[in-house]
Design a protein around this motif. Structure first.
Motif, PDB file in Angstrom:
ATOM      1  N   VAL A  42       0.871  -1.179   0.000  1.00 36.81           N
ATOM      2  CA  VAL A  42       0.000   0.000   0.000  1.00 36.81           C
ATOM      3  C   VAL A  42       0.904   1.223   0.000  1.00 36.81           C
ATOM      4  CG1 VAL A  42      -1.841   1.246   1.176  1.00 36.81           C
ATOM      5  CG2 VAL A  42      -1.717  -1.241   1.351  1.00 36.81           C
ATOM      6  N   ILE A  43       0.807   2.031  -1.044  1.00 42.25           N
ATOM      7  CA  ILE A  43       1.657   3.224  -1.052  1.00 42.25           C
ATOM      8  C   ILE A  43       0.784   4.472  -1.064  1.00 42.25           C
ATOM      9  CG2 ILE A  43       3.542   2.039  -2.283  1.00 42.25           C
ATOM     10  CD1 ILE A  43       2.570   4.183  -4.573  1.00 42.25           C
ATOM     11  N   GLY A  44       1.355   5.537  -0.541  1.00 46.20           N
ATOM     12  CA  GLY A  44       0.648   6.815  -0.525  1.00 46.20           C
ATOM     13  C   GLY A  44       1.127   7.671  -1.686  1.00 46.20           C
ATOM     14  N   LEU A  45       0.217   8.449  -2.250  1.00 47.13           N
ATOM     15  CA  LEU A  45       0.571   9.384  -3.327  1.00 47.13           C
ATOM     16  C   LEU A  45       0.096  10.752  -2.859  1.00 47.13           C
ATOM     17  CD1 LEU A  45       1.650   9.701  -6.252  1.00 47.13           C
ATOM     18  CD2 LEU A  45      -0.680   9.246  -7.045  1.00 47.13           C
ATOM     19  N   ARG A 221       5.848   3.533   2.306  1.00 44.72           N
ATOM     20  CA  ARG A 221       6.489   4.149   1.157  1.00 44.72           C
ATOM     21  C   ARG A 221       5.518   5.177   0.587  1.00 44.72           C
ATOM     22  NH1 ARG A 221       8.262   2.482  -3.907  1.00 44.72           N
ATOM     23  NH2 ARG A 221       6.744   0.795  -4.046  1.00 44.72           N
ATOM     24  N   LEU A 222       6.069   6.322   0.182  1.00 45.07           N
ATOM     25  CA  LEU A 222       5.241   7.396  -0.354  1.00 45.07           C
ATOM     26  C   LEU A 222       5.832   7.881  -1.667  1.00 45.07           C
ATOM     27  CD1 LEU A 222       4.922   9.610   2.841  1.00 45.07           C
ATOM     28  CD2 LEU A 222       2.972   8.633   1.629  1.00 45.07           C
ATOM     29  N   TYR A 223       4.942   8.333  -2.541  1.00 44.21           N
ATOM     30  CA  TYR A 223       5.418   9.085  -3.711  1.00 44.21           C
ATOM     31  C   TYR A 223       4.890  10.502  -3.568  1.00 44.21           C
ATOM     32  CZ  TYR A 223       7.187   5.034  -6.226  1.00 44.21           C
ATOM     33  OH  TYR A 223       7.916   3.943  -6.607  1.00 44.21           O
ATOM     34  N   HIS A 224       5.806  11.419  -3.689  1.00 37.97           N
ATOM     35  CA  HIS A 224       5.448  12.834  -3.748  1.00 37.97           C
ATOM     36  C   HIS A 224       5.319  13.200  -5.195  1.00 37.97           C
ATOM     37  CE1 HIS A 224       5.236  15.787  -0.549  1.00 37.97           C
ATOM     38  NE2 HIS A 224       5.863  14.918   0.224  1.00 37.97           N
ATOM     39  N   ILE A 225       4.280  13.909  -5.530  1.00 41.76           N
ATOM     40  CA  ILE A 225       4.171  14.353  -6.923  1.00 41.76           C
ATOM     41  C   ILE A 225       4.128  15.866  -6.901  1.00 41.76           C
ATOM     42  CG2 ILE A 225       1.653  14.046  -6.959  1.00 41.76           C
ATOM     43  CD1 ILE A 225       1.978  13.067  -9.862  1.00 41.76           C
ATOM     44  N   ASP A 227       4.492  19.186  -9.636  1.00 43.04           N
ATOM     45  CA  ASP A 227       4.672  19.713 -10.983  1.00 43.04           C
ATOM     46  C   ASP A 227       4.818  18.600 -12.028  1.00 43.04           C
ATOM     47  OD1 ASP A 227       4.813  21.695 -12.838  1.00 43.04           O
ATOM     48  OD2 ASP A 227       6.994  21.922 -12.678  1.00 43.04           O
ATOM     49  N   GLY A 228       4.017  17.548 -11.849  1.00 36.34           N
ATOM     50  CA  GLY A 228       3.979  16.506 -12.873  1.00 36.34           C
ATOM     51  C   GLY A 228       5.105  15.486 -12.787  1.00 36.34           C
ATOM     52  N   ARG A 229       5.924  15.553 -11.721  1.00 37.14           N
ATOM     53  CA  ARG A 229       6.981  14.545 -11.574  1.00 37.14           C
ATOM     54  C   ARG A 229       6.880  13.907 -10.197  1.00 37.14           C
ATOM     55  NH1 ARG A 229      10.319  16.220 -15.961  1.00 37.14           N
ATOM     56  NH2 ARG A 229      10.056  18.470 -16.000  1.00 37.14           N
ATOM     57  N   THR A 230       7.307  12.613 -10.113  1.00 37.44           N
ATOM     58  CA  THR A 230       7.213  11.891  -8.840  1.00 37.44           C
ATOM     59  C   THR A 230       8.563  11.814  -8.135  1.00 37.44           C
ATOM     60  OG1 THR A 230       7.364   9.931 -10.233  1.00 37.44           O
ATOM     61  CG2 THR A 230       5.220  10.398  -9.218  1.00 37.44           C
ATOM     62  N   TYR A 231       8.509  11.879  -6.809  1.00 37.60           N
ATOM     63  CA  TYR A 231       9.704  11.732  -5.973  1.00 37.60           C
ATOM     64  C   TYR A 231       9.364  10.721  -4.908  1.00 37.60           C
ATOM     65  CZ  TYR A 231      10.601  16.131  -8.301  1.00 37.60           C
ATOM     66  OH  TYR A 231      10.756  17.094  -9.255  1.00 37.60           O
ATOM     67  N   GLU A 232      10.165   9.647  -4.847  1.00 39.34           N
ATOM     68  CA  GLU A 232       9.874   8.596  -3.884  1.00 39.34           C
ATOM     69  C   GLU A 232      10.476   8.956  -2.535  1.00 39.34           C
ATOM     70  OE1 GLU A 232      11.150   4.738  -5.143  1.00 39.34           O
ATOM     71  OE2 GLU A 232      10.656   3.876  -3.189  1.00 39.34           O
ATOM     72  N   GLU A 233       9.779   8.609  -1.474  1.00 37.67           N
ATOM     73  CA  GLU A 233      10.378   8.797  -0.151  1.00 37.67           C
ATOM     74  C   GLU A 233       9.863   7.733   0.807  1.00 37.67           C
ATOM     75  OE1 GLU A 233       7.877  12.023   2.250  1.00 37.67           O
ATOM     76  OE2 GLU A 233       8.754  12.870   0.412  1.00 37.67           O
TER      77      GLU A 233
END
Ligand SMILES: Nc1ncnc2c1ncn2[C@@H]1O[C@H](COP(=O)(O)OP(=O)(O)OP(=O)(O)O)[C@@H](O)[C@H]1O
Ligand SMILES: [Mg+2]
Lengths: 241, 397
Positions: A42-45, A221-225, A227-233
């Motif tokens: 389960v990941i967060g966006l 695990r999270l993905y930051h989005i 300006d149209g791009r993803t950053y994993e953290e």
């Protein structure tokens, strides 16, 4: 399928782009998104409003066609600059469950039939579909409302019924767009707990889009989005109990 | 698969019931219009069948006696009796007038007949046929007269001795049968003042009242007063003769217009009620268009109210066929409710029409097919709108 599903990530996205419209008014909602989700994860966006979260889910769910990039689901390439020999509706019906901010249940069907609907649309018999629906309702602790009309349910109950519907066809993927927004913190946490339990039980890969400060710490695990791009953290992965 | 349309109808049954009721009343009017037309045709046929005639002999170059006025001398029938193939021939008169009974008045068609001859009503539902030569009447039940009542026609009272059913003129007026002599008097004979005036005119005419010819004016006057006319002669053909054959003989030898039963039916249906039929056809067309407009509007509005559910259905993988089927079935369901209501109300209110309303099962079947077709066509707009819904709208922002 190129390999056994378990060995492949449930979702693999690389360089995904989405442009809405053309010319001067075109909006680049996704500008190269990379993301991977394993079965049972389960990941967060998360990300600011207008950053492209819903757009990403729509592309993954074959609701909106991306403009470029690649999507692989359980090792199978479904999009590679164009849909791969794909019936988007069959894909949505058989392989993806959707949960939205508002539950969007069908008001003229009772609780059981709402949950059974994806199975019925997939051609299962009424008996089999209702049997499965009752099991899911029990798993989500709303079996006592099985015969109720949708309008008679509380918001939290409706959201649980919507989750049961998303799980009906045992899809390998669930896409949830702000599923806890209308709920109080206790019920929001309950929904996240259910999603985690389902992920473990059925090896479902789940993406949860959220603004909700209370549930963000629960993701490992999270993905930051932005300006149209993803950053994993890495997330806090707080225990839900 | 469960029936999505059925569930939706059950879920909002109140809305469906009311809409179906409204549509049903409209369909009821449509069925009644068709029934009125059928009733007119059937009345015409009953009129011909009940007269017991095989041939109608009328004035030359007329479509008499029903569609155009016709008059013949009342001795014509004697000549006809001598022709081969003629078994019976009898005079009849027809005249539409007011009949009074106590305070009630009814518009009736007075038919002058000779008892026991063609033209006499064949079936009575009560009482007996006319037996005396004067002042007895057999009336159609729809005139509202009772057996034994005295009915005033022109200057005389007639006792109702028998009642018929379904004996009405082409315009729906009940028939009242009276003896031919009485009818002729009512129709052709002049009142006393007219006779006095006519005699004065003859006497004042120098050509008729010449000094050298006493009694000439008297004779002329009497011949005028006793001039007896009828509207038609009804002929029954002898066994073994064809009606067409005998009609040809009469046309050739007596130089009179003669119609057979099929020709009479043709005149009644194609000419006499043609205008009413066209009127009804236009009404039917308008009602069909109005129903179609109402059904499409209702189905379209109902679909607009379900756009989000339709988007959700598409999102979770429902095929276009499933969604179109749901809307089509709802439209047909509405049509079915409407038809059942329409058929019921048309049957219930038919007896209250002043004219005979004949609800034919064949018309009901055709009406049902038309309603279903109209509903199917009317749902296309809604279906097109539904199929254009973007499943992304179900996901929101
Ligand atoms: N159908 C569309 N046509 C044109 N532009 C769109 C469309 N859908 C979204 N956009 C634009 O794409 C961008 C990303 O939208 P998206 O809905 O994915 O944002 P989001 O991250 O879900 O925002 P929120 O948190 O407010 O829901 C926004 O600038 C939006 O205006
Ligand atoms: Mg969004």
């Amino acid at each position: 399928m190129s390999a056994a599903p378990e060995l492949n990530p449930a979702i693999e996205v690389a360089g995904l782009r989405k442009r809405y419209g053309v010319g001067d008014t075109a909006v680049d909602a996704l500008k190269g998104v990379d993301l991977t989700v394993q079965p049972g994860e389960v990941i967060g966006l998360i990300g600011p409003s207008g950053s492209g979260k819903s757009t990403l889910l729509k592309c993954l769910g074959a609701v909106t066609e991306p403009s470029d990039g690649r999507i692989r689901l359980s090792g199978e390439t479904v999009y590679d600059g164009g849909w791969h020999d794909l019936d988007p509706r069959a894909l949505r019906r058989d392989r993806i469950g959707f949960v939205f901010q508002a539950p969007y249940l069908i008001p003229f069907l009772d609780v059981t039939d709402n949950v059974a609907l994806p199975l019925l649309l997939a051609g299962r018999s009424n008996r089999e579909a209702r049997q499965r629906a009752r099991e899911l309702l029990a798993a989500l602790d709303v079996q006592h409302r099985a015969q109720a009309a949708i309008a008679q349910l509380s918001g939290g109950e409706q959201q649980r019924v919507a989750i049961a519907r998303a799980l009906a066809n045992q899809p390998p993927i669930i896409l949830a767009d702000e599923p806890t927004a209308p709920l109080d913190s206790e019920r929001a946490l309950a929904v996240v707990r259910i999603l985690n339990r389902m992920a473990q039980q059925y090896r479902t890969a789940i993406i949860v889009v959220t603004h909700d400060e209370k549930i963000i710490p629960t993701f490992r695990r999270l993905y930051h989005i932005r300006d149209g791009r993803t950053y994993e953290e890495a997330g806090a992965g707080r225990d839900l109990g | 698969m469960i029936s999505l349309a059925g569930r939706d109808i059950l879920h909002s049954w109140g809305k469906y019931a009311f809409t179906g009721l409204g549509l049903g009343l409209l369909i009821g009017v449509t069925l009644s219009m068709a029934g009125i037309y059928r009733g007119m045709v059937d009345d015409g046929k009953a009129l011909l069948a009940n007269s017991g005639a095989d041939l109608w002999v009328v004035q030359r170059d007329t479509l008499g006696p029903y569609a155009e006025p016709s008059s013949l001398r009342d001795d014509v029938y004697r000549g006809l009796l001598g022709l081969p193939g003629v078994a019976h021939a009898a005079n009849v008169t027809y005249l539409t007038m007011q009949a009074r009974q106590g305070k009630r008045e009814a518009r009736v068609m007075v038919v002058g007949i000779q008892p026991g001859e063609p033209g006499e009503p064949r079936y009575l539902i009560a009482g007996r046929q006319i037996e005396r030569t004067h002042y007895e009447a057999v009336a159609d039940a729809s005139a509202g007269f009772q057996l034994g009542q005295r009915v005033r026609i022109r200057r005389h009272d007639y006792t109702v001795v028998g009642l018929t059913r379904r004996m009405v003129s082409a315009s729906g007026d009940p028939m009242v049968f009276i003896p031919l002599r009485d009818a002729q008097e009512a129709q052709f004979l002049k009142d006393n003042d007219a006779i006095v005036n006519e005699r004065a005119r003859v006497r004042a005419n120098p050509a008729l009242n010449r000094p050298g010819a006493p009694g000439l004016a008297e004779t002329v006057s009497r011949s005028q007063e006793s001039s007896r006319m009828v509207n038609a002669v009804l002929v029954q053909v002898a066994p073994g003769w064809s009606a067409a054959e005998v009609a040809e003989t009469i046309r050739r030898w007596k130089r009179l217009q003669t119609y057979t039963v099929p020709q009479m039916e043709e005149i009644l249906i194609a000419k006499l009620i043609a205008t009413s039929a066209r009127q009804i056809a236009v009404f039917l067309l308008i009602l069909a268009v109005v129903s179609a407009a109402i059904v499409s509007f209702i189905i379209y509005t109902m679909t607009l109210g379900k756009l989000r559910e339709i988007a959700v259905l598409k999102l979770i993988g429902a095929r276009n066929r499933t969604i179109a089927g749901m809307i089509l079935q709802e439209a047909l369901g509405l049509g079915l409710i409407g038809f059942l209501v329409g058929k019921t109300v048309a049957t219930l209110w038919a007896p209250y029409f002043p004219k005979y309303v004949l609800l034919e099962p064949g018309d009901a079947a055709r009406g049902f097919a038309a309603v279903m077709l109209i509903c199917a066509l009317a749902s296309t707009l809604a279906i097109r709108t539904a199929l254009r819904v973007d499943p992304a709208t179900a996901m929101g922002g």
